[in-house]
Design a protein around this motif. Structure first.
Motif, short mmCIF file in Angstrom:
data_model
loop_
_atom_site.label_atom_id
_atom_site.label_comp_id
_atom_site.label_asym_id
_atom_site.label_seq_id
_atom_site.Cartn_x
_atom_site.Cartn_y
_atom_site.Cartn_z
N GLY A 100 0.77 -1.24 0.00
CA GLY A 100 0.00 0.00 0.00
C GLY A 100 0.80 1.29 0.00
N ALA A 101 2.13 1.22 -0.08
CA ALA A 101 2.92 2.45 -0.16
C ALA A 101 2.80 3.04 -1.56
CB ALA A 101 4.38 2.17 0.16
N ASP A 102 2.91 4.36 -1.65
CA ASP A 102 2.88 5.02 -2.95
C ASP A 102 4.28 5.23 -3.51
OD1 ASP A 102 -0.01 5.64 -2.95
OD2 ASP A 102 0.56 6.78 -1.16
N LYS A 103 5.24 5.36 -2.61
CA LYS A 103 6.61 5.63 -3.03
C LYS A 103 7.55 4.85 -2.12
CE LYS A 103 5.17 10.50 -3.35
NZ LYS A 103 5.53 11.92 -3.20
N VAL A 104 8.71 4.49 -2.65
CA VAL A 104 9.76 3.96 -1.78
C VAL A 104 10.93 4.94 -1.79
CG1 VAL A 104 9.19 1.51 -2.06
CG2 VAL A 104 10.78 2.59 -3.68
N SER A 105 11.63 4.98 -0.68
CA SER A 105 12.82 5.81 -0.58
C SER A 105 14.01 4.89 -0.46
CB SER A 105 12.72 6.72 0.66
OG SER A 105 13.94 7.40 0.86
N ILE A 106 14.98 5.05 -1.36
CA ILE A 106 16.17 4.20 -1.27
C ILE A 106 17.42 5.07 -1.17
CG2 ILE A 106 15.13 2.20 -2.42
CD1 ILE A 106 16.54 2.98 -4.94
N ASN A 107 18.39 4.54 -0.44
CA ASN A 107 19.58 5.32 -0.15
C ASN A 107 20.81 4.46 -0.43
OD1 ASN A 107 21.64 6.81 0.99
ND2 ASN A 107 20.55 7.33 2.86
N ALA A 115 21.50 0.97 -10.81
CA ALA A 115 20.50 0.50 -11.77
C ALA A 115 19.18 0.17 -11.10
CB ALA A 115 21.03 -0.73 -12.51
N LEU A 116 19.22 -0.06 -9.78
CA LEU A 116 17.99 -0.36 -9.04
C LEU A 116 16.97 0.77 -9.20
CD1 LEU A 116 16.45 -2.19 -7.02
CD2 LEU A 116 17.58 -0.92 -5.17
N VAL A 117 17.46 2.01 -9.24
CA VAL A 117 16.58 3.16 -9.39
C VAL A 117 15.81 3.06 -10.71
CG1 VAL A 117 16.51 5.68 -9.59
CG2 VAL A 117 18.03 4.61 -7.94
N SER A 118 16.55 2.74 -11.79
CA SER A 118 15.90 2.61 -13.10
C SER A 118 14.94 1.44 -13.12
CB SER A 118 16.95 2.40 -14.19
OG SER A 118 18.10 3.15 -13.93
N GLU A 119 15.33 0.35 -12.42
CA GLU A 119 14.46 -0.83 -12.41
C GLU A 119 13.12 -0.53 -11.74
OE1 GLU A 119 16.18 -4.34 -10.63
OE2 GLU A 119 18.09 -3.97 -11.63
N ILE A 120 13.18 0.12 -10.58
CA ILE A 120 11.93 0.41 -9.87
C ILE A 120 11.12 1.44 -10.65
CG2 ILE A 120 10.91 1.23 -7.70
CD1 ILE A 120 13.44 0.32 -6.26
N ALA A 121 11.80 2.46 -11.20
CA ALA A 121 11.10 3.48 -11.98
C ALA A 121 10.47 2.87 -13.22
CB ALA A 121 12.05 4.61 -12.35
N GLY A 122 11.18 1.94 -13.84
CA GLY A 122 10.66 1.30 -15.04
C GLY A 122 9.42 0.47 -14.77
N ARG A 123 9.39 -0.14 -13.61
CA ARG A 123 8.26 -1.01 -13.29
C ARG A 123 7.08 -0.23 -12.65
NH1 ARG A 123 4.42 -2.99 -12.68
NH2 ARG A 123 3.70 -4.93 -11.76
N PHE A 124 7.41 0.71 -11.78
CA PHE A 124 6.36 1.39 -11.01
C PHE A 124 6.21 2.88 -11.33
CE2 PHE A 124 7.60 -2.33 -8.54
CZ PHE A 124 6.37 -2.92 -8.29
N GLY A 125 7.07 3.38 -12.18
CA GLY A 125 7.02 4.80 -12.53
C GLY A 125 7.97 5.63 -11.68
N SER A 126 8.48 6.70 -12.27
CA SER A 126 9.42 7.57 -11.54
C SER A 126 8.78 8.19 -10.31
CB SER A 126 9.92 8.68 -12.46
OG SER A 126 10.89 8.19 -13.34
N ALA A 128 7.20 6.94 -8.17
CA ALA A 128 7.21 6.02 -7.04
C ALA A 128 8.60 5.87 -6.41
CB ALA A 128 6.69 4.65 -7.49
N VAL A 129 9.59 6.57 -6.96
CA VAL A 129 10.96 6.40 -6.47
C VAL A 129 11.55 7.69 -5.92
CG1 VAL A 129 13.25 5.51 -6.99
CG2 VAL A 129 11.29 4.71 -8.32
N ILE A 130 11.83 7.68 -4.64
CA ILE A 130 12.56 8.78 -4.02
C ILE A 130 13.96 8.27 -3.70
CG2 ILE A 130 12.75 10.24 -1.96
CD1 ILE A 130 9.74 10.29 -1.75
N VAL A 131 14.96 9.02 -4.12
CA VAL A 131 16.32 8.66 -3.71
C VAL A 131 16.73 9.58 -2.57
CG1 VAL A 131 18.75 8.63 -4.39
CG2 VAL A 131 17.02 7.71 -5.94
N ALA A 132 17.09 8.95 -1.46
CA ALA A 132 17.53 9.70 -0.28
C ALA A 132 19.03 9.92 -0.38
CB ALA A 132 17.18 8.95 0.99
N ILE A 133 19.45 11.15 -0.20
CA ILE A 133 20.87 11.49 -0.25
C ILE A 133 21.27 12.11 1.09
CG2 ILE A 133 22.65 12.89 -1.37
CD1 ILE A 133 20.95 12.88 -3.92
N ASP A 134 22.19 11.45 1.77
CA ASP A 134 22.74 12.01 3.00
C ASP A 134 24.02 12.75 2.63
OD1 ASP A 134 20.68 10.83 4.34
OD2 ASP A 134 21.86 9.19 5.19
#
Lengths: 260, 195
Positions: A100-107, A115-126, A128-134
């Motif tokens: 039930g989440a709308d977006k995932v955040s990956i760091n 490439a994981l970012v492209s994979e998730i965006a390709g499957r679920f749409g951009s 849905a992907v937040i990239v966390a940058i510390d």
């Protein structure tokens, strides 16, 4: 109606360990202030524009409860809902979306495998992907700021600006930029860093780290050029914190969702 | 029974969840028979317009037939864009052509995607938006948008005005996500459930 009223977003972050909110026991009326589902709904009712649930669990046993926590939290939440922490594969992300989440955040996983970012965006749409940058710059210029992973312990040797652009190119829909220099200090967001990153990319930037008072939000939306701001502890003072914050932002001419 | 049409375009569980919260009877399906039998249809969707190809391929006739027989239809996000003739995002994928015009990307002078809460300006008289205040905030996440046309029932300003909602007879579309737009969005879905 003004030509652009896209609201600056106030995002409430819940840190969850083993299915329980570990920081900020704030809403006194709640029957269970440690339950992420109860707390997320309370934040949404109080005016938060989005909810982020960050799983800080270190053990795999605790991690297994995440899907169920996400499912319970999402079930009665009707604002955007992001989940971060421990998402390392497309399958991990799929499980979180299915719950039930709308977006995932990956760091860290984005650093280990961009490439994981492209994979998730390709499957679920951009979207849905937040990239966390510390990020940490130790008072140096943003050009020299580096990214950190593993809770700020490890610097993989990448500059923040280049990394932000790469993540945008790979399909990230938003960036969650945390200033490691400011995080936990309450001394204000790093507006210089935030503005430099927000200018370098065309996707929205969520500022995080350092919020201590209402003026800090005014600053990060004006000089910091942030599209959204995330905070945990500032909302823990009272149930009216978000409403008061938004009214102050409005009085400074910052567009926010109001009434909410 | 409301059928939420599943054609592989993003997360649709949130739409079902919102309908259940409102007490509506809803199923998620990709079965043409169930679509044909449903009293109402919702075509959700988020992501790339090319996903509509699977909608066109397998479900187009049953969805169009449902519309023709006067049953209420609601397209959300890409589901609304599909009601138009097409989108420059995937020129090879046709839309349903219920409404004239083509969806196109936001101009370069604004940040894209358009993500977050923005206001709708209602034209008045919309059944779907009944009880929604002018200037109400709704949640968006999209990079392409539909033009303002005669059937536009609400618009939003972002790099120019675009169609936030369209409406003709039994056919409705919203570019924003009512299932993520808090009380405003739930009210809109409630209106649809009551048709």
């Amino acid at each position: 109606m003004p030509s652009n009223r896209l609201a600056k977003r106030i995002i409430a972050c819940l840190d969850v360990d083993g299915g329980r909110v570990v920081k900020g026991i704030q809403f006194q009326q709640l029957r269970d202030a440690g339950d992420p589902a109860v707390l997320a709904s309370a934040h949404a009712s109080a005016g938060a524009d989005e909810i982020v649930l960050l799983d800080i669990t270190a053990t795999s046993d605790g991690r297994k409860t995440l899907t169920e926590t996400v499912r319970r939290t999402a079930s009665e939440l009707f604002v955007p809902f992001t989940v971060g922490g421990g998402i390392r594969t497309l399958e991990d992300a799929a499980r979180i979306f299915e719950a039930g989440a709308d977006k995932v955040s990956i760091n860290s996983a984005a650093v280990a495998n961009p490439a994981l970012v492209s994979e998730i965006a390709g499957r679920f749409g951009s979207q849905a992907v937040i990239v966390a940058i510390d990020a940490r710059r130790n008072d140096g210029p943003t050009e020299k700021a580096e990214i950190y992973v593993a809770g700020g312990r490890t610097a993989p040797g990448k500059y923040v600006l280049a990394w932000a652009r790469e993540m945008e190119d790979r399909g990230a829909g938003e960036l969650l930029l945390t200033s490691m220099d400011r995080d936990g200090t309450g001394s204000g967001f790093d507006c210089e860093l935030t503005a430099d990153v927000a200018t370098a990319v065309s996707i929205p930037v969520i500022a995080s780290g350092g919020a201590g008072n209402v003026q800090h939000f005014v600053d990060v939306f004006s000089t910091g050029k942030a599209d959204a701001a995330l905070a945990a502890s500032i909302f823990h003072f009272s149930t009216h914190a978000v409403a008061e914050l938004k009214q102050t932002l409005l009085s400074h001419g910052t567009p926010v969702r109001w009434p909410c | 029974m409301i059928a939420i049409v599943d054609y592989g375009a993003g997360n649709i569980s949130s739409v079902k969840k919102a309908l259940e919260h409102l007490g509506a009877d809803a199923i998620v399906t990709c079965d043409p028979m169930q679509i044909a039998a449903a009293e109402k249809l919702i075509v959700p969707g988020v992501g790339h317009f090319s996903r509509c190809q699977s909608l066109n391929k397998n479900l187009r006739s049953s969805v169009l037939e449902s519309m023709r027989t006067g049953r209420p239809f609601l397209g959300i996000c890409v589901g609304m864009q599909w009601l138009f003739q097409g989108s420059t995002e995937a020129p090879e994928t046709p839309g349903a052509g219920i409404f004239s015009g083509e969806c196109s990307r936001f101009p370069a002078e604004v940040k894209c995607p358009h993500v977050g809460w923005n206001q709708i300006e209602c034209n008045g008289g919309s059944r779907l938006l009944h009880g929604i205040n002018n200037g109400a905030f709704v949640y968006y996440t999209h990079s392409y948008r539909a033009p303002v046309i005669a059937e536009t029932s609400a618009c939003t300003e972002y790099g120019g005005a675009f169609s936030a909602a369209v409406e003709r007879d039994n056919i409705y579309g919203v570019q924003f996500h009512p299932e993520k737009s808090a009380e405003t969005g739930l009210k809109i879905l409630e209106n649809f459930c009551a048709f």
